[in-house]
Design a protein around this motif. Structure first.
Motif, PDB file in Angstrom:
ATOM      1  N   TRP A   4       0.819  -1.218   0.000  1.00  0.00           N
ATOM      2  CA  TRP A   4       0.000   0.000   0.000  1.00  0.00           C
ATOM      3  C   TRP A   4       0.853   1.268   0.000  1.00  0.00           C
ATOM      4  O   TRP A   4       0.322   2.369  -0.021  1.00  0.00           O
ATOM      5  CB  TRP A   4      -0.929   0.015   1.217  1.00  0.00           C
ATOM      6  N   GLU A   5       2.183   1.117   0.019  1.00  0.00           N
ATOM      7  CA  GLU A   5       3.042   2.286   0.019  1.00  0.00           C
ATOM      8  C   GLU A   5       2.774   3.121  -1.227  1.00  0.00           C
ATOM      9  O   GLU A   5       2.629   2.593  -2.323  1.00  0.00           O
ATOM     10  CB  GLU A   5       4.524   1.879   0.050  1.00  0.00           C
ATOM     11  N   GLY A   6       2.687   4.415  -1.026  1.00  0.00           N
ATOM     12  CA  GLY A   6       2.499   5.329  -2.149  1.00  0.00           C
ATOM     13  C   GLY A   6       1.061   5.470  -2.620  1.00  0.00           C
ATOM     14  O   GLY A   6       0.780   6.254  -3.513  1.00  0.00           O
ATOM     15  N   VAL A   7       0.158   4.678  -2.071  1.00  0.00           N
ATOM     16  CA  VAL A   7      -1.254   4.802  -2.460  1.00  0.00           C
ATOM     17  C   VAL A   7      -1.843   5.986  -1.718  1.00  0.00           C
ATOM     18  O   VAL A   7      -1.712   6.111  -0.503  1.00  0.00           O
ATOM     19  CB  VAL A   7      -2.039   3.516  -2.128  1.00  0.00           C
ATOM     20  N   THR A   8      -2.465   6.875  -2.456  1.00  0.00           N
ATOM     21  CA  THR A   8      -3.092   8.039  -1.834  1.00  0.00           C
ATOM     22  C   THR A   8      -4.596   7.851  -1.815  1.00  0.00           C
ATOM     23  O   THR A   8      -5.170   7.161  -2.668  1.00  0.00           O
ATOM     24  CB  THR A   8      -2.732   9.337  -2.592  1.00  0.00           C
TER      25      THR A   8
END
Length: 179
Positions: A4-8
């Motif tokens: 989920w890193e970088g998901v806005t």
């Protein structure tokens, strides 16, 4: 959360209580604009503004619906022309108009009882104990010498007029939401 890193996330609109929507729209239908302020509990300016306390300044069981209803009951008791007077023409700083407050509470209870909403939209001010002590049929209670009984009866007769249909529509919507 792996992956989920970088998901806005773009937040959607804030949640608005459906009863707030119903009763704000009802106030507008009566020509009232609701403003929230931490400087008052409830006040009208006689020019169409109904100022209500902000949620953090109110009792935990206060809600916009209950407060708008209560103010409309004051208007019913005071008569249509009271819209042009600050605080419906009531003196909130003395005991002069306590019988009018009692009439307002009787009117409120009489409108709510048949719909099963009396507890949900009951007032929370210093007069809550009076409201809670009203009998099942608040317009038949007391003696004829109690001016609040006849004033509340007059208010309920007024509430049956077509001009007050938005009030009944809001009460029906409130019942549907509560169910």
């Amino acid at each position: 959360w792996e992956g989920w890193e970088g998901v806005t996330r773009t937040p959607g609109p804030p949640y608005v209580d459906p009863l707030d929507l119903v009763w704000t729209a009802t106030a507008r239908r009566f020509g009232l604009t609701i403003v929230r302020s931490d400087e008052v509990f409830a006040s009208t300016d006689g020019a169409g503004t109904l100022t209500l306390g902000t949620p953090e300044t109110l009792d935990p069981d206060d809600c916009l619906a209950q407060m708008v209803l209560h103010e409309l009951c004051h208007w019913l008791v005071q008569g249509r022309s009271a819209a042009d007077e600050a605080d419906w023409g009531l003196d909130n700083d003395s005991v002069r108009d306590v019988h009018r407050e009692h009439a307002c509470l009787r009117t409120q209870a009489a409108l709510l009882e048949p719909l099963g909403l009396r507890a949900l939209l009951g007032p929370t001010t210093d007069f809550r104990s009076y409201y809670d002590a009203l009998p099942l049929h608040p317009l038949e209670a007391g003696t004829e010498a109690d001016p609040s009984v006849s004033m509340a009866r007059d208010a309920i007769r007024q509430a049956r007029q077509p001009a007050w249909m938005p009030l009944h529509e809001a009460l029906d919507a409130t019942r549907s939401i509560a169910e």
